[in-house]
Design an enzyme around this catalytic site. Sequence first.
Site, PDB file in Angstrom:
ATOM      1  N   GLU A   1      -9.476   8.339   4.014  1.00 60.34           N
ATOM      2  CA  GLU A   1      -8.305   9.401   3.887  1.00 60.34           C
ATOM      3  C   GLU A   1      -8.702  10.414   2.390  1.00 60.34           C
ATOM      4  O   GLU A   1      -7.845  11.126   2.132  1.00 60.34           O
ATOM      5  CB  GLU A   1      -7.102   8.872   3.933  1.00 60.34           C
ATOM      6  CG  GLU A   1      -6.661   7.981   2.628  1.00 60.34           C
ATOM      7  CD  GLU A   1      -5.275   7.607   2.754  1.00 60.34           C
ATOM      8  OE1 GLU A   1      -4.214   8.479   2.785  1.00 60.34           O
ATOM      9  OE2 GLU A   1      -4.814   6.270   2.960  1.00 60.34           O
TER      10      GLU A   1
ATOM     11  N   CYS B   1      -4.310   4.801   5.571  1.00 61.47           N
ATOM     12  CA  CYS B   1      -4.992   3.430   5.148  1.00 61.47           C
ATOM     13  C   CYS B   1      -5.188   2.612   6.365  1.00 61.47           C
ATOM     14  O   CYS B   1      -5.658   1.542   6.243  1.00 61.47           O
ATOM     15  CB  CYS B   1      -3.949   2.562   4.206  1.00 61.47           C
ATOM     16  SG  CYS B   1      -3.430   3.475   2.623  1.00 61.47           S
TER      17      CYS B   1
ATOM     18  N   HIS C   1      -1.647  -4.994   4.021  1.00 60.12           N
ATOM     19  CA  HIS C   1      -2.105  -3.661   3.305  1.00 60.12           C
ATOM     20  C   HIS C   1      -1.447  -3.758   1.909  1.00 60.12           C
ATOM     21  O   HIS C   1      -0.239  -4.073   1.945  1.00 60.12           O
ATOM     22  CB  HIS C   1      -1.860  -2.569   4.059  1.00 60.12           C
ATOM     23  CG  HIS C   1      -1.803  -1.111   3.435  1.00 60.12           C
ATOM     24  ND1 HIS C   1      -2.901  -0.842   2.812  1.00 60.12           N
ATOM     25  CD2 HIS C   1      -1.092  -0.315   3.192  1.00 60.12           C
ATOM     26  CE1 HIS C   1      -2.745   0.138   1.949  1.00 60.12           C
ATOM     27  NE2 HIS C   1      -1.610   0.643   2.460  1.00 60.12           N
TER      28      HIS C   1
HETATM   29  N1  COA Z   1      10.640  -5.025 -15.530  1.00 60.08           N
HETATM   30  C1  COA Z   1      10.532  -5.501 -14.362  1.00 60.08           C
HETATM   31  N2  COA Z   1      10.763  -4.890 -13.090  1.00 60.08           N
HETATM   32  C2  COA Z   1      11.184  -3.460 -13.170  1.00 60.08           C
HETATM   33  C3  COA Z   1      11.392  -2.833 -14.258  1.00 60.08           C
HETATM   34  C4  COA Z   1      11.229  -3.750 -15.426  1.00 60.08           C
HETATM   35  N3  COA Z   1      11.274  -3.224 -16.874  1.00 60.08           N
HETATM   36  N4  COA Z   1      11.684  -1.698 -14.180  1.00 60.08           N
HETATM   37  C5  COA Z   1      11.976  -1.417 -12.741  1.00 60.08           C
HETATM   38  N5  COA Z   1      11.313  -2.576 -12.067  1.00 60.08           N
HETATM   39  C6  COA Z   1      11.294  -2.912 -10.649  1.00 60.08           C
HETATM   40  C7  COA Z   1      12.172  -2.344  -9.926  1.00 60.08           C
HETATM   41  O1  COA Z   1      13.418  -3.009  -9.705  1.00 60.08           O
HETATM   42  C8  COA Z   1      11.531  -2.336  -8.455  1.00 60.08           C
HETATM   43  O2  COA Z   1      11.386  -3.801  -8.173  1.00 60.08           O
HETATM   44  P1  COA Z   1      12.009  -3.913  -6.387  1.00 60.08           P
HETATM   45  O3  COA Z   1      11.149  -3.026  -5.615  1.00 60.08           O
HETATM   46  O4  COA Z   1      11.846  -5.257  -6.122  1.00 60.08           O
HETATM   47  O5  COA Z   1      13.462  -3.575  -6.603  1.00 60.08           O
HETATM   48  C9  COA Z   1       9.956  -2.153  -9.128  1.00 60.08           C
HETATM   49  O6  COA Z   1      10.128  -2.438 -10.501  1.00 60.08           O
HETATM   50  C10 COA Z   1       9.626  -0.547  -8.836  1.00 60.08           C
HETATM   51  O7  COA Z   1      10.776   0.163  -9.495  1.00 60.08           O
HETATM   52  P2  COA Z   1      11.207   1.378  -8.846  1.00 60.08           P
HETATM   53  O8  COA Z   1      12.202   1.935  -9.737  1.00 60.08           O
HETATM   54  O9  COA Z   1      11.596   1.326  -7.341  1.00 60.08           O
HETATM   55  O10 COA Z   1       9.974   2.397  -8.912  1.00 60.08           O
HETATM   56  P3  COA Z   1       9.762   4.056  -8.581  1.00 60.08           P
HETATM   57  O11 COA Z   1      10.927   4.605  -7.762  1.00 60.08           O
HETATM   58  O12 COA Z   1       9.246   4.644  -9.631  1.00 60.08           O
HETATM   59  O13 COA Z   1       8.648   3.902  -7.543  1.00 60.08           O
HETATM   60  C11 COA Z   1       7.232   3.305  -5.670  1.00 60.08           C
HETATM   61  C12 COA Z   1       8.142   2.858  -6.707  1.00 60.08           C
HETATM   62  C13 COA Z   1       6.621   2.146  -4.929  1.00 60.08           C
HETATM   63  C14 COA Z   1       8.350   4.065  -4.593  1.00 60.08           C
HETATM   64  C15 COA Z   1       6.070   4.375  -6.240  1.00 60.08           C
HETATM   65  O14 COA Z   1       5.126   3.750  -6.875  1.00 60.08           O
HETATM   66  C16 COA Z   1       5.544   5.063  -5.122  1.00 60.08           C
HETATM   67  O15 COA Z   1       5.781   6.174  -4.601  1.00 60.08           O
HETATM   68  N6  COA Z   1       4.093   4.664  -4.878  1.00 60.08           N
HETATM   69  C17 COA Z   1       3.443   5.182  -3.607  1.00 60.08           C
HETATM   70  C18 COA Z   1       3.904   5.061  -2.290  1.00 60.08           C
HETATM   71  C19 COA Z   1       3.427   3.700  -1.515  1.00 60.08           C
HETATM   72  O16 COA Z   1       2.782   2.881  -2.372  1.00 60.08           O
HETATM   73  N7  COA Z   1       4.184   3.253  -0.732  1.00 60.08           N
HETATM   74  C20 COA Z   1       3.980   2.058  -0.085  1.00 60.08           C
HETATM   75  C21 COA Z   1       4.063   1.890   1.313  1.00 60.08           C
HETATM   76  S1  COA Z   1       2.556   2.588   2.030  1.00 60.08           S
END
Ligand code: COA
Length: 419
Positions: free
Chosen positions: A81, A113, A237
């Site tokens: 991609e 992906c 994945h």
């Molecule tokens: N210590 C430990 N864990 C912590 C923390 C800390 N200080 N602060 C946050 N976390 C945890 C959260 O509880 C969460 O865990 P959970 O999902 O088990 O609840 C995790 O860290 C991620 O935190 P969150 O606030 O949800 O992150 P975010 O909103 O900034 O973004 C994604 C997370 C995955 C949505 C972001 O990285 C993203 O958009 N990624 C790309 C898209 C993707 O990969 N999609 C997947 C499907 S293809």
Amino acid sequence: MEGVILDMSVSIPHYFVSHEALAEARGVAVGKYKIGLGCHSMAVCGQGEDVVTLAAEAAWKLLEKNAGSREKIGLCIVGTESGVDHSKPISSYLHSLLELPSSCRIFEIKHACYSGTAALQMARNWSLQNPDELALIVMTDIARYERHSPGESTQGGGAVALLIGHSDDDDYFLELSAKSGIHAMDVHDFWRPNYLSSALVKGKYSIQCYLDGLVAAYDDYVRRSGDNEEVDYLAFHVPFPSMARKAHNRLLKHQGIEDEEVIFEDFKERVEPALWANRIIGNIYSGSLYLMLGGLCELKGNELSDKKIALFSYGSGSCSEYFTGTFGQRIPQLGLRQLLDSRIEIDVTEYERLHDASLLAERDGSYNEELDLIPRPFVFLGVREHERIYRRNEAFFKENLESYETLSNELNAATIQLH
Ligand code: COA
């Protein structure tokens, strides 16, 4: 037996940045990256590296490991991609860089992906019709999000190459299940419009789409195959490593297991061992499921023979596929640890500089002969008169072929001893 995976290889970028450094620079608690998302470091491409050079390196290693395979390649599909052109496929560049036969069907496919799995399944069917030839599948991507965005810490890059063909006995890597479970739906969870260099993502929604796709594809697999036996390992994945934990949790609950302690213990046994490479390389989009498979091979070696694994592939947009595989007697030795040890750590300032430089290298006029000096087998020298220029780095081949051959021989010897 036709249409089995005979072997695989992996290539990764030259540089990496640690999540401690990234967390400090972004003012984020490091626990969020390392525990929450499960990321420890992320691969960063240096100048002269792009999706074509990563693909060429992975495929070149695979062909070198399998003497006599190059002449038999009758199909080469690249799943990506991160395409470099709207028309010309990456497989055209591979065709010349790898000196593939002229009687070889070459093309590129895209579905976020999922493209690698689509290519793999297509190659299996092709192999039934062409038992005397081999198919080369290469998944290559550089995961790139906006700086300071939630996705930034999940970036990475790399390529996985698979060799598909015929085996008279059990001298193969993986035999895939005859049936797959599939689920498709039209969603905007992750996408990259033609006018943007970084992806757009509805992060939480994409997780939901992934998990919904997983259970629907699993149900479809059971319905089509009648197989609901327990497997020895599960690979998913991996857009970020904690996604595999979420996926495993959801699947087990769907299968009727509710006890969180039991689920956690099962995760440690059947999923976690395979995740280590994804934690330190990051998201490689199309190849990330197969990187997890590679991590398992590196860790467990020939213990895997005759074991069964479930594989779940997800591509945003979306298409999900759940299938299984049974390991043969030829578990690939990928030299992943050596590859990772040879990477160079950089700080966040340098990562940002390389990030910018890689975008500039995509523009016409970026051609730079001096880049030939980087120690990689294939080098992207930039764009000249709208043509991308690649070079086989003859100096690398002279200096490194001997040590690469020694490494291959050591790995082969280790494989033979373990049999
Ligand atoms: N210590 C430990 N864990 C912590 C923390 C800390 N200080 N602060 C946050 N976390 C945890 C959260 O509880 C969460 O865990 P959970 O999902 O088990 O609840 C995790 O860290 C991620 O935190 P969150 O606030 O949800 O992150 P975010 O909103 O900034 O973004 C994604 C997370 C995955 C949505 C972001 O990285 C993203 O958009 N990624 C790309 C898209 C993707 O990969 N999609 C997947 C499907 S293809």
